[in-house]
Design an enzyme around this catalytic site. Structure first.
Site, PDB file in Angstrom:
ATOM      1  N   TYR A 184       0.826  -1.216   0.000  1.00  0.00           N
ATOM      2  CA  TYR A 184       0.000   0.000   0.000  1.00  0.00           C
ATOM      3  C   TYR A 184       0.859   1.265   0.000  1.00  0.00           C
ATOM      4  O   TYR A 184       0.384   2.345  -0.336  1.00  0.00           O
ATOM      5  CB  TYR A 184      -0.916   0.047   1.225  1.00  0.00           C
ATOM      6  CG  TYR A 184      -1.964  -1.026   1.295  1.00  0.00           C
ATOM      7  CD1 TYR A 184      -2.186  -1.911   0.239  1.00  0.00           C
ATOM      8  CD2 TYR A 184      -2.743  -1.168   2.447  1.00  0.00           C
ATOM      9  CE1 TYR A 184      -3.149  -2.903   0.337  1.00  0.00           C
ATOM     10  CE2 TYR A 184      -3.717  -2.150   2.534  1.00  0.00           C
ATOM     11  CZ  TYR A 184      -3.916  -3.020   1.489  1.00  0.00           C
ATOM     12  OH  TYR A 184      -4.872  -3.995   1.585  1.00  0.00           O
ATOM     13  N   HIS A 238       0.169 -11.766   2.214  1.00  0.00           N
ATOM     14  CA  HIS A 238      -0.673 -10.976   1.325  1.00  0.00           C
ATOM     15  C   HIS A 238      -0.808 -11.654  -0.039  1.00  0.00           C
ATOM     16  O   HIS A 238       0.178 -11.912  -0.710  1.00  0.00           O
ATOM     17  CB  HIS A 238      -0.059  -9.580   1.154  1.00  0.00           C
ATOM     18  CG  HIS A 238      -1.029  -8.558   0.670  1.00  0.00           C
ATOM     19  ND1 HIS A 238      -0.715  -7.225   0.564  1.00  0.00           N
ATOM     20  CD2 HIS A 238      -2.327  -8.657   0.287  1.00  0.00           C
ATOM     21  CE1 HIS A 238      -1.760  -6.544   0.126  1.00  0.00           C
ATOM     22  NE2 HIS A 238      -2.745  -7.401  -0.054  1.00  0.00           N
TER      23      HIS A 238
END
Length: 297
Positions: free
Chosen positions: A173, A236
């Site tokens: 991110y 992730h």
């Protein structure tokens, strides 16, 4: 929140990083008084992470040690001196009380305070899920996907004011530093639940050194967040990825693969395999203890 400044030991005058002072002081007491011990052999140790490493040594090679991260593993890792299961003492405060006012004076001048709404302080959420490590995960957390710069910082501040105590971010991110700066304005770290994620590019071991790729990424995330530990570390997007012309799924592991141009940042190792994913999980589990509270996918 991170104690990076060095402190001087009042016993031996040695300079020690603030976060390591507690462990250093144990070198001045008898081993019999060290706070952690192995549930199988009783050996005393300085830190929970030492117990985790000890369970994987030759001393217990024939003891059928369970896989790291499972409930059976935590039954061994988290126990008191009497051998009884004792989850981490870190607890989330869930009682409804007026929120402590967040100090914003330390924010940079280029981040205008007038972008932050003066909201009424709401009580913290009071619904949690019990993880098998003893940690409590808020049922509702604040997500930060696609939030950048001052918008990310201000959004996290507003979330704190409105009762959020759980924050979700990820290395991919590219906003861990902003999330860390925002949550640092809240005075009680014990009330917060911070989770970040290991991106799929860092699965497996380095081909040259053999060291887990995730180790350096964990250190980087902790540094950016300004934290001594994270409550939950997630694997992730653990699948093979879309950056290849032919993803290495079960039906195509042997098919020739090439990287699609402009997709370098989202790549996974070209030699990815399900076995590498399991290996990465074990690498992540090795950090359970002082730096990582829980792991997941």
């Amino acid at each position: 929140m991170s104690s990076k400044a060095k402190q001087q030991c009042n016993v031996c005058d040695k300079e020690v990083n603030g976060s390591g002072m507690k462990k250093h002081m144990l070198t001045h007491v008898p081993q019999s008084e060290w706070p952690y011990s192995c549930a199988l052999c009783g050996k005393r140790m300085q830190a929970r992470q030492d117990v985790s490493k000890h369970l994987k040594t030759k001393a217990h090679a024939n003891d059928n040690i369970p896989m790291e991260g499972t409930k059976e593993w935590n039954d061994l890792l988290y126990h008191n001196t009497n051998g009884c299961y004792e989850p981490p003492k870190k607890k989330q405060k869930v009682e409804n009380k007026e929120q402590e006012v967040i100090d914003l004076d330390d924010s940079d001048s280029e981040e205008p305070d007038n972008t932050i709404c003066e909201e009424e302080n709401y009580p913290a959420v009071d619904q949690y899920y019990d993880l098998n490590t003893g940690y409590k995960m808020p049922a509702v957390q604040f997500g930060t996907y696609k939030l950048k710069g001052v918008d990310c910082y201000n959004a996290c501040i507003a979330a704190l004011k409105n009762g959020y105590r759980g924050f979700d971010t990820a290395s991919i991110y590219d906003n861990e530093e902003l999330v860390g700066r925002a949550v640092s304005q809240y005075s009680d770290r014990g009330e917060l639940f911070i989770q970040t994620k290991l991106w799929r590019s860092y699965q497996g071991a380095d081909q040259k050194t053999g060291k887990p790729k995730c180790d350096a990424e964990l250190k980087k995330s902790l540094r950016k967040l300004g934290l001594d530990y994270i409550d939950l570390w997630l694997l992730h997007w653990p699948g093979p990825g879309r950056h290849l012309n032919y993803p290495p799924v079960k039906q195509g592991m042997s098919r020739p693969k090439s990287v699609i141009s402009d997709n370098e940042k989202i790549k996974v190792p070209t030699d990815w395999s399900p076995e590498m994913r399991l290996q990465t999980w074990k690498f992540m589990a090795s950090h359970l203890g002082e730096k990582v509270g829980s792991i997941g996918v």
